[in-house]
Design a protein around this motif. Sequence first.
Motif, PDB file in Angstrom:
ATOM      1  N   ASN A 124       1.017  -1.182  -0.191  1.00  0.00           N
ATOM      2  CA  ASN A 124      -0.024  -0.028  -0.046  1.00  0.00           C
ATOM      3  C   ASN A 124       0.920   1.157   0.124  1.00  0.00           C
ATOM      4  O   ASN A 124       0.598   2.413  -0.575  1.00  0.00           O
ATOM      5  N   ASP A 125       1.973   1.234   0.659  1.00  0.00           N
ATOM      6  CA  ASP A 125       2.847   2.237   0.696  1.00  0.00           C
ATOM      7  C   ASP A 125       3.476   2.639  -0.668  1.00  0.00           C
ATOM      8  O   ASP A 125       3.749   3.727  -0.958  1.00  0.00           O
ATOM      9  N   ARG A 126       3.597   1.516  -1.592  1.00  0.00           N
ATOM     10  CA  ARG A 126       4.052   1.724  -3.026  1.00  0.00           C
ATOM     11  C   ARG A 126       2.732   2.149  -3.757  1.00  0.00           C
ATOM     12  O   ARG A 126       3.063   2.080  -4.880  1.00  0.00           O
ATOM     13  N   GLY A 127       1.639   2.255  -3.208  1.00  0.00           N
ATOM     14  CA  GLY A 127       0.588   2.644  -4.246  1.00  0.00           C
ATOM     15  C   GLY A 127      -0.614   1.755  -4.346  1.00  0.00           C
ATOM     16  O   GLY A 127      -1.374   1.823  -4.934  1.00  0.00           O
ATOM     17  N   GLY A 128      -0.186   0.614  -3.683  1.00  0.00           N
ATOM     18  CA  GLY A 128      -1.346  -0.489  -3.777  1.00  0.00           C
ATOM     19  C   GLY A 128      -1.211  -1.441  -5.210  1.00  0.00           C
ATOM     20  O   GLY A 128      -0.021  -1.304  -5.737  1.00  0.00           O
ATOM     21  N   VAL A 129      -2.209  -2.138  -5.423  1.00  0.00           N
ATOM     22  CA  VAL A 129      -2.101  -2.986  -6.634  1.00  0.00           C
ATOM     23  C   VAL A 129      -3.133  -2.128  -7.639  1.00  0.00           C
ATOM     24  O   VAL A 129      -4.320  -2.063  -7.376  1.00  0.00           O
ATOM     25  N   LYS A 130      -2.502  -2.053  -8.667  1.00  0.00           N
ATOM     26  CA  LYS A 130      -3.378  -1.065  -9.779  1.00  0.00           C
ATOM     27  C   LYS A 130      -4.236  -0.131  -9.120  1.00  0.00           C
ATOM     28  O   LYS A 130      -5.552   0.086  -9.477  1.00  0.00           O
ATOM     29  N   GLY A 131      -3.434   0.546  -8.234  1.00  0.00           N
ATOM     30  CA  GLY A 131      -4.231   1.838  -7.548  1.00  0.00           C
ATOM     31  C   GLY A 131      -5.079   1.579  -6.506  1.00  0.00           C
ATOM     32  O   GLY A 131      -5.655   2.419  -5.809  1.00  0.00           O
ATOM     33  N   ARG A 132      -5.125   0.112  -6.148  1.00  0.00           N
ATOM     34  CA  ARG A 132      -6.229  -0.157  -5.179  1.00  0.00           C
ATOM     35  C   ARG A 132      -5.643  -0.674  -4.026  1.00  0.00           C
ATOM     36  O   ARG A 132      -4.556  -1.484  -4.163  1.00  0.00           O
ATOM     37  N   LYS A 133      -5.931  -0.342  -2.845  1.00  0.00           N
ATOM     38  CA  LYS A 133      -5.204  -0.747  -1.282  1.00  0.00           C
ATOM     39  C   LYS A 133      -5.728  -1.955  -1.087  1.00  0.00           C
ATOM     40  O   LYS A 133      -6.634  -2.740  -1.382  1.00  0.00           O
ATOM     41  N   LEU A 134      -4.694  -2.912  -0.599  1.00  0.00           N
ATOM     42  CA  LEU A 134      -5.085  -4.202  -0.087  1.00  0.00           C
ATOM     43  C   LEU A 134      -5.518  -4.147   1.236  1.00  0.00           C
ATOM     44  O   LEU A 134      -4.849  -3.161   2.173  1.00  0.00           O
ATOM     45  N   GLU A 135      -6.286  -4.938   1.634  1.00  0.00           N
ATOM     46  CA  GLU A 135      -6.772  -4.838   3.031  1.00  0.00           C
ATOM     47  C   GLU A 135      -6.792  -6.360   3.696  1.00  0.00           C
ATOM     48  O   GLU A 135      -7.650  -7.376   2.751  1.00  0.00           O
ATOM     49  N   ILE A 136      -6.362  -6.406   4.787  1.00  0.00           N
ATOM     50  CA  ILE A 136      -6.103  -7.860   5.431  1.00  0.00           C
ATOM     51  C   ILE A 136      -7.357  -7.978   6.229  1.00  0.00           C
ATOM     52  O   ILE A 136      -7.818  -7.237   7.098  1.00  0.00           O
ATOM     53  N   VAL A 137      -8.125  -9.302   5.879  1.00  0.00           N
ATOM     54  CA  VAL A 137      -9.176  -9.404   6.785  1.00  0.00           C
ATOM     55  C   VAL A 137      -8.861 -10.756   7.475  1.00  0.00           C
ATOM     56  O   VAL A 137      -8.954 -11.895   7.029  1.00  0.00           O
ATOM     57  N   PRO A 138      -8.530 -10.595   8.855  1.00  0.00           N
ATOM     58  CA  PRO A 138      -8.456 -11.733   9.563  1.00  0.00           C
ATOM     59  C   PRO A 138      -9.572 -12.762  10.019  1.00  0.00           C
ATOM     60  O   PRO A 138     -10.778 -12.100  10.331  1.00  0.00           O
ATOM     61  N   ALA A 139      -9.542 -14.094  10.336  1.00  0.00           N
ATOM     62  CA  ALA A 139     -10.443 -14.858  10.621  1.00  0.00           C
ATOM     63  C   ALA A 139      -9.995 -15.914  11.592  1.00  0.00           C
ATOM     64  O   ALA A 139      -8.910 -16.527  11.363  1.00  0.00           O
ATOM     65  N   ASP A 140     -10.402 -16.034  12.751  1.00  0.00           N
ATOM     66  CA  ASP A 140      -9.894 -16.827  13.766  1.00  0.00           C
ATOM     67  C   ASP A 140     -10.633 -18.412  13.426  1.00  0.00           C
ATOM     68  O   ASP A 140     -11.562 -18.723  13.521  1.00  0.00           O
ATOM     69  N   ASP A 141      -9.490 -19.324  13.240  1.00  0.00           N
ATOM     70  CA  ASP A 141      -9.776 -20.915  12.845  1.00  0.00           C
ATOM     71  C   ASP A 141      -9.635 -21.432  13.854  1.00  0.00           C
ATOM     72  O   ASP A 141     -10.118 -22.853  13.919  1.00  0.00           O
ATOM     73  N   ALA A 142      -9.038 -21.108  14.983  1.00  0.00           N
ATOM     74  CA  ALA A 142      -8.960 -21.762  16.257  1.00  0.00           C
ATOM     75  C   ALA A 142      -8.147 -23.091  16.066  1.00  0.00           C
ATOM     76  O   ALA A 142      -8.132 -23.664  17.067  1.00  0.00           O
ATOM     77  N   CYS A 143      -7.575 -23.269  14.951  1.00  0.00           N
ATOM     78  CA  CYS A 143      -6.732 -24.538  14.603  1.00  0.00           C
ATOM     79  C   CYS A 143      -7.900 -25.874  14.853  1.00  0.00           C
ATOM     80  O   CYS A 143      -7.414 -26.818  14.947  1.00  0.00           O
ATOM     81  N   SER A 144      -9.165 -25.424  14.633  1.00  0.00           N
ATOM     82  CA  SER A 144     -10.201 -26.545  14.634  1.00  0.00           C
ATOM     83  C   SER A 144     -10.926 -26.685  13.321  1.00  0.00           C
ATOM     84  O   SER A 144     -11.323 -25.705  12.790  1.00  0.00           O
ATOM     85  N   PRO A 145     -11.041 -28.052  12.773  1.00  0.00           N
ATOM     86  CA  PRO A 145     -11.897 -28.053  11.316  1.00  0.00           C
ATOM     87  C   PRO A 145     -13.219 -27.175  11.465  1.00  0.00           C
ATOM     88  O   PRO A 145     -13.449 -26.569  10.618  1.00  0.00           O
ATOM     89  N   GLN A 146     -14.074 -27.514  12.412  1.00  0.00           N
ATOM     90  CA  GLN A 146     -15.374 -26.809  12.679  1.00  0.00           C
ATOM     91  C   GLN A 146     -15.393 -25.234  12.471  1.00  0.00           C
ATOM     92  O   GLN A 146     -15.975 -24.597  11.689  1.00  0.00           O
ATOM     93  N   GLN A 147     -14.412 -24.625  13.328  1.00  0.00           N
ATOM     94  CA  GLN A 147     -14.190 -23.223  13.297  1.00  0.00           C
ATOM     95  C   GLN A 147     -13.687 -22.638  11.910  1.00  0.00           C
ATOM     96  O   GLN A 147     -13.927 -21.659  11.562  1.00  0.00           O
ATOM     97  N   ALA A 148     -12.752 -23.441  11.412  1.00  0.00           N
ATOM     98  CA  ALA A 148     -12.306 -23.293  10.274  1.00  0.00           C
ATOM     99  C   ALA A 148     -13.124 -23.139   9.041  1.00  0.00           C
ATOM    100  O   ALA A 148     -13.039 -22.315   8.222  1.00  0.00           O
TER     101      ALA A 148
END
Lengths: 299, 379
Positions: B64-88
């Motif tokens: 993003n500091d370099r201007g993103g990808v094709k002018g669009r910013k990357l956004e990281i969306v985390p999700a907790d999988d708790a190392c368990s198949p069900q929650q993943a």
Amino acid sequence: MSDFLQYLVNGLTIGSFLALIALGYSMVYGVLRLINFAHGDVFMVGSFAGLGVLTALSMSGPWLAFAAFAAVFAGALVSGVLGVGIMRAAYAPLLRAPKISLLIAAIGVSLALEETVKLLTRAGFRSYPDVLPDAMLFSGAVRVSYSQVALIGLSALLMVGLWAFVTRTVRGTAMRALAMDPDAARLMGIDAERLTMITFFIGSVLAGAAGVMYGMYYTQINFAVGFLVGLRAFTAAVLGGVGNLVGAAVAGLLIGLVQSFAAGYLSSRWADVIIFGVLIAALMVRPHGLFGERIAERV
Amino acid sequence: MTSWSRRRLVCIGGLALSLVACSKKGGEDGGNIQIGVPVPLSGDSASAGQDILAAAKVAAGEINDRGGVKGRKLEIVPADDACSPQQAAQAAQKLVNSGVVAAAGGYCSGAAVAAGPIFGRANLPFILDASTNPVLTDQGQGKVFRTCGRDDRQGDFAAKFVVDTLHAKRVAVLHDNTTYAKGLAEAAVAALKKNGQAEVTYFDALTAGQSDYTPVLTNIAGTHPDVVYFTGYFAEAGLLLKQRKQLGLTFQLVGGDATTDVSALRTAGTAAEGFIATTAPLATTLPSAADFVKRFKSENTGTDPGPFSAYEYDAINVLAKAIERAGSTKGPELLKALHELPEYQGVTGPISFDEKGDRKTVNFVAVTVRDGKYISYAH
């Protein structure tokens, strides 16, 4: 043969933790006829409290022993106060309600404690600092460390102290009277409410002390440790004849030994199957536990 | 139908519409490009997940500091999988619904196995930074990629290492019955048997989550191994090291690539000294990752990156390259771009994918613990 002795030593170490916790289940059952399912979580909270104290003190060298005792003391105190708090807040209002309400309240308190610590720790594990010395008492074919001896010794000391309290003091005698016949005990002028508080306090103190000792020995705890250890300690309390203190202590050691031998000679995957198999088999032969309440008096 | 329940129905309908509206965000409409990072943020493996997530944020921040990808910013969306198949599975579905264009992350193979098909059905690429079980790409239908290695190759390496370098004649293999640990243990045993120079004296699992492994260790010691290869996770590795020392056992404990988290060293204390682990090269031992390590430390209050942070950093960068080449964030075009990607110079070395999605060149190394830190193993 040396393997056998090693399993024996390790089984006694696990067993002495289980015995301390099983005593709390049995004492509370004696005075309230309640299986206090929150007891394992009181153990867990005590363990975290001890870790907090150790981290805050962050001592080294000769002061380490002082810090270790301070942590055991603090963990025991926090658990003791927590146990009395649980009694007053969750159980006292339900004493005249059907027993099932009390049991459900206990399960509720257990889940509340577990989930709170789970959220606070993000369900991760926490490591205890290295407090116990590595020095060995025996380091030949069978290994016994000084810390193992100290932990088993401290557990034994606490249990003997409890036994002396119950059999040698007026309060202890009153506690036994309350367990034998609550109504008659009240008629004799025994303050049942106060005595119940004392019972909860002592039982929780033992669990808290066990929690800190457990943390120091295994160096890794998490929010679920109270459930896993508590379930085995509860099994010990039932196996010993719930309400019977000597039975709880002996059965605690026995469960520790069964766990150690089962995991050693078979596989750790079989340990739980065998522990609960032993429980079921024992209850089929002696439905009131090994030291069934009809023979010995309850406390 | 009473007026009250009708009103409630309207409310629920409105809510559903607003959810649909939300899920459109981040697609083709020129807003931020969302990248899902499913990792364990709770449970015993949480510290590994946090290191991976932090690395994803470092990578996205740089792009993003370099201007993103094709002018669009990357956004990281985390999700907790708790190392368990069900929650993943739930975490993956949540990411798909929230409109991510791809996923890059994962730690436990068991969790990734459950998440894979959900990203696959949505035609979204899933780049793994740490999940090494062979099944993931073997059954990934070309939609699962990885910047880390495969456990059949790690098993080969481990077998060769314990025989050739550690000169072990007797090897015990211990796992914990998880997808990852069992897979790696079986791969190692297969390689040892094929090689034929060392005898496998023990092959069994411990039950994760128990504190006392002294019976298991005593049992293993009874088979007189020179080396014990433990393929489980770091929480148990710390306890095994601690209790191995308490029991005074002299065999060499070697761990798989899930044991190289520093929190294992905290549990084990001084008992961790001399512990060896097979792993893909750690960022702290790679000269090419020096800049990344510096940046990671400055953004994370001086902590070293975790064992898989550099692989996650590369995964995000590879994904950004693929989006750039595809000129689109549509799943099928991204998948095609990833397969056709010319060799990319990542901080962990050159990266390109074979038809299954496995990284073409990735090697395994041995690291060891000295003064409470992991360093390259040299004898």
